[in-house]
Design an enzyme around this catalytic site. Structure first.
Site, PDB file in Angstrom:
ATOM      1  N   GLY A  72       1.909   2.211  10.775  1.00  0.00           N
ATOM      2  CA  GLY A  72       2.855   3.481  10.898  1.00  0.00           C
ATOM      3  C   GLY A  72       3.565   3.817  12.166  1.00  0.00           C
ATOM      4  O   GLY A  72       4.590   4.733  12.246  1.00  0.00           O
ATOM      5  N   GLU A 105      -5.899  -4.604  10.349  1.00  0.00           N
ATOM      6  CA  GLU A 105      -4.974  -3.762  10.524  1.00  0.00           C
ATOM      7  C   GLU A 105      -5.353  -2.987  11.782  1.00  0.00           C
ATOM      8  O   GLU A 105      -6.221  -1.856  11.852  1.00  0.00           O
ATOM      9  CB  GLU A 105      -5.215  -2.758   9.492  1.00  0.00           C
ATOM     10  CG  GLU A 105      -4.501  -3.505   8.188  1.00  0.00           C
ATOM     11  CD  GLU A 105      -3.927  -2.446   7.254  1.00  0.00           C
ATOM     12  OE1 GLU A 105      -2.848  -2.602   6.728  1.00  0.00           O
ATOM     13  OE2 GLU A 105      -4.456  -1.384   6.642  1.00  0.00           O
ATOM     14  N   SER A 138       2.747  -1.962  10.549  1.00  0.00           N
ATOM     15  CA  SER A 138       4.155  -1.997  10.769  1.00  0.00           C
ATOM     16  C   SER A 138       4.903  -3.286  10.256  1.00  0.00           C
ATOM     17  O   SER A 138       5.650  -3.773  11.197  1.00  0.00           O
ATOM     18  CB  SER A 138       4.196  -1.599  12.291  1.00  0.00           C
ATOM     19  OG  SER A 138       4.062  -0.384  12.452  1.00  0.00           O
ATOM     20  N   LYS A 175       0.097   4.320  -0.236  1.00  0.00           N
ATOM     21  CA  LYS A 175      -0.691   5.728   0.104  1.00  0.00           C
ATOM     22  C   LYS A 175      -0.561   6.845  -1.093  1.00  0.00           C
ATOM     23  O   LYS A 175      -0.202   6.292  -2.255  1.00  0.00           O
ATOM     24  CB  LYS A 175      -0.246   5.876   1.310  1.00  0.00           C
ATOM     25  CG  LYS A 175      -0.439   4.434   2.313  1.00  0.00           C
ATOM     26  CD  LYS A 175      -0.303   5.114   3.853  1.00  0.00           C
ATOM     27  CE  LYS A 175      -0.239   3.592   4.596  1.00  0.00           C
ATOM     28  NZ  LYS A 175      -0.609   4.042   6.014  1.00  0.00           N
ATOM     29  N   ASN A 198       0.837  -1.294   0.057  1.00  0.00           N
ATOM     30  CA  ASN A 198       0.189  -0.045   0.119  1.00  0.00           C
ATOM     31  C   ASN A 198       0.985   1.235  -0.010  1.00  0.00           C
ATOM     32  O   ASN A 198       1.403   1.830   0.908  1.00  0.00           O
ATOM     33  CB  ASN A 198      -0.965  -0.171   1.292  1.00  0.00           C
ATOM     34  CG  ASN A 198      -1.742   1.392   1.545  1.00  0.00           C
ATOM     35  OD1 ASN A 198      -1.702   1.926   0.332  1.00  0.00           O
ATOM     36  ND2 ASN A 198      -2.272   1.284   2.555  1.00  0.00           N
ATOM     37  N   GLU A 235      -7.456   4.888   7.273  1.00  0.00           N
ATOM     38  CA  GLU A 235      -7.047   6.077   6.951  1.00  0.00           C
ATOM     39  C   GLU A 235      -8.555   6.644   6.024  1.00  0.00           C
ATOM     40  O   GLU A 235      -8.820   7.974   6.452  1.00  0.00           O
ATOM     41  CB  GLU A 235      -5.918   6.375   6.137  1.00  0.00           C
ATOM     42  CG  GLU A 235      -4.800   6.476   7.028  1.00  0.00           C
ATOM     43  CD  GLU A 235      -3.277   5.927   6.274  1.00  0.00           C
ATOM     44  OE1 GLU A 235      -3.356   5.844   5.049  1.00  0.00           O
ATOM     45  OE2 GLU A 235      -2.352   5.411   6.895  1.00  0.00           O
ATOM     46  N   HIS A 289      -9.722   1.212   4.369  1.00  0.00           N
ATOM     47  CA  HIS A 289      -8.606   1.374   5.228  1.00  0.00           C
ATOM     48  C   HIS A 289      -8.814   2.353   6.155  1.00  0.00           C
ATOM     49  O   HIS A 289      -9.572   3.214   6.026  1.00  0.00           O
ATOM     50  CB  HIS A 289      -7.479   1.799   4.030  1.00  0.00           C
ATOM     51  CG  HIS A 289      -6.157   1.874   4.866  1.00  0.00           C
ATOM     52  ND1 HIS A 289      -5.789   3.074   5.756  1.00  0.00           N
ATOM     53  CD2 HIS A 289      -5.248   1.181   4.821  1.00  0.00           C
ATOM     54  CE1 HIS A 289      -4.530   2.767   6.084  1.00  0.00           C
ATOM     55  NE2 HIS A 289      -4.170   1.702   5.717  1.00  0.00           N
TER      56      HIS A 289
HETATM   57  C1  PEP Z   1      -1.322   0.203   5.953  1.00  0.00           C
HETATM   58  O1  PEP Z   1      -1.533   1.660   6.042  1.00  0.00           O
HETATM   59  O2  PEP Z   1      -2.068  -0.381   5.375  1.00  0.00           O
HETATM   60  C2  PEP Z   1      -0.013   0.103   6.820  1.00  0.00           C
HETATM   61  C3  PEP Z   1      -0.050  -1.393   7.071  1.00  0.00           C
HETATM   62  O3  PEP Z   1       1.060   0.824   7.042  1.00  0.00           O
HETATM   63  P1  PEP Z   1       2.363   0.472   7.892  1.00  0.00           P
HETATM   64  O4  PEP Z   1       2.673  -0.806   6.933  1.00  0.00           O
HETATM   65  O5  PEP Z   1       3.130   1.717   7.353  1.00  0.00           O
HETATM   66  O6  PEP Z   1       1.990   0.390   9.073  1.00  0.00           O
END
Ligand code: PEP
Length: 235
Positions: A165, A159, A196, A9, A7, A95, A93
């Site tokens: 993040g 998630e 992460s 983003k 992803n 976000e 997601h």
């Molecule tokens: C995400 O936003 O889908 C994600 C998993 O981000 P990160 O790996 O940076 O935590």
């Protein structure tokens, strides 16, 4: 088959995306074991498709709208995404849920419309930190997935919002419990873990047998990191 989804983003220009996949496709990826999916920005989907179309790498959108066409300025339909070479859509997601107020109802509408138009949905869900601390993870997930109760064969991504993040991840048994719970609830579901995922934790995560793959944000922006995550996911 395991899935590893990048992803990106709101990162990478079209030329940066093209450069990344041009290098990635030259790597000897374990693509009989791992399905690699890149989710770039909308505008990079078709240019990247032109580079990867004869490979086993696939494309996902980071979002999609639920209507098929019409007066929806700024939105993009499942059919348009498919015509650009996109096979999957990340839906819900955190976000999108938090910054763009996407409700469980909107997410479900996007899921139905994607399925109808043969774009494979990847449905994200997960609890916030206060909810995790209160021990409310399963009840939050129950609410988020309630509309999917009569569905089956879905790709999900668990998630935890507090893990995205931050470098923090739940305990291995906590991830396992959530995944077991969802797989029990929605038959034939595939459940990825996201939050992460990086080179420091991938080997530990790969020991959790029920995980069907990973949704990778930050660590997917660097070619070497992402390639190593794909390789380690196949072990
Ligand atoms: C995400 O936003 O889908 C994600 C998993 O981000 P990160 O790996 O940076 O935590």
């Amino acid at each position: 088959m395991k899935y590893v989804v990048a992803n990106w983003k709101m990162n990478k220009t079209i030329s940066e995306g093209i450069e990344f996949v041009s290098m990635l496709k030259k790597e000897n990826l374990p693509d009989d074991i791992v399905k690699t999916i890149i989710a770039p920005s909308f505008i990079s989907i078709n240019p990247i498709f032109e580079i990867i179309k004869n490979t086993k790498i696939s494309l996902a959108s980071q979002n999609v709208f639920y209507e098929e066409e019409g007066p929806y300025t700024g939105e993009i339909s499942p059919l348009m995404l498919r015509s650009a070479g996109c096979e999957y859509a990340i839906i819900g997601h955190s976000e999108r849920r938090i910054l763009f107020n996407e409700s469980n109802e909107i997410i479900f509408k996007k899921y139905i419309s994607s399925k109808k138009n043969l774009l494979i949905p990847i449905i994200c869900f997960g609890e916030k930190y206060e909810e995790y601390k209160k021990g409310a993870t399963i009840s939050v997930i129950n609410d988020q997935l309630e509309l999917f109760n009569n569905e089956n064969n879905i790709i999900f991504a668990y998630e935890p919002v507090w893990s995205i993040g931050t470098g923090l991840i739940p305990k291995m048994n906590e991830i396992q419990n959530v995944i077991d719970y969802v797989k029990n609830k929605i038959k034939n579901s595939v459940v990825l873990y996201g939050g992460s995922v990086n080179l420091k934790n991938i080997e530990e995560l790969a020991k959790i047998e029920v995980i069907d793959g990973y949704l990778v944000g930050g660590a997917s922006l660097d070619l070497n990191n992402f390639k190593e995550i794909i390789i380690k996911s196949s072990c």
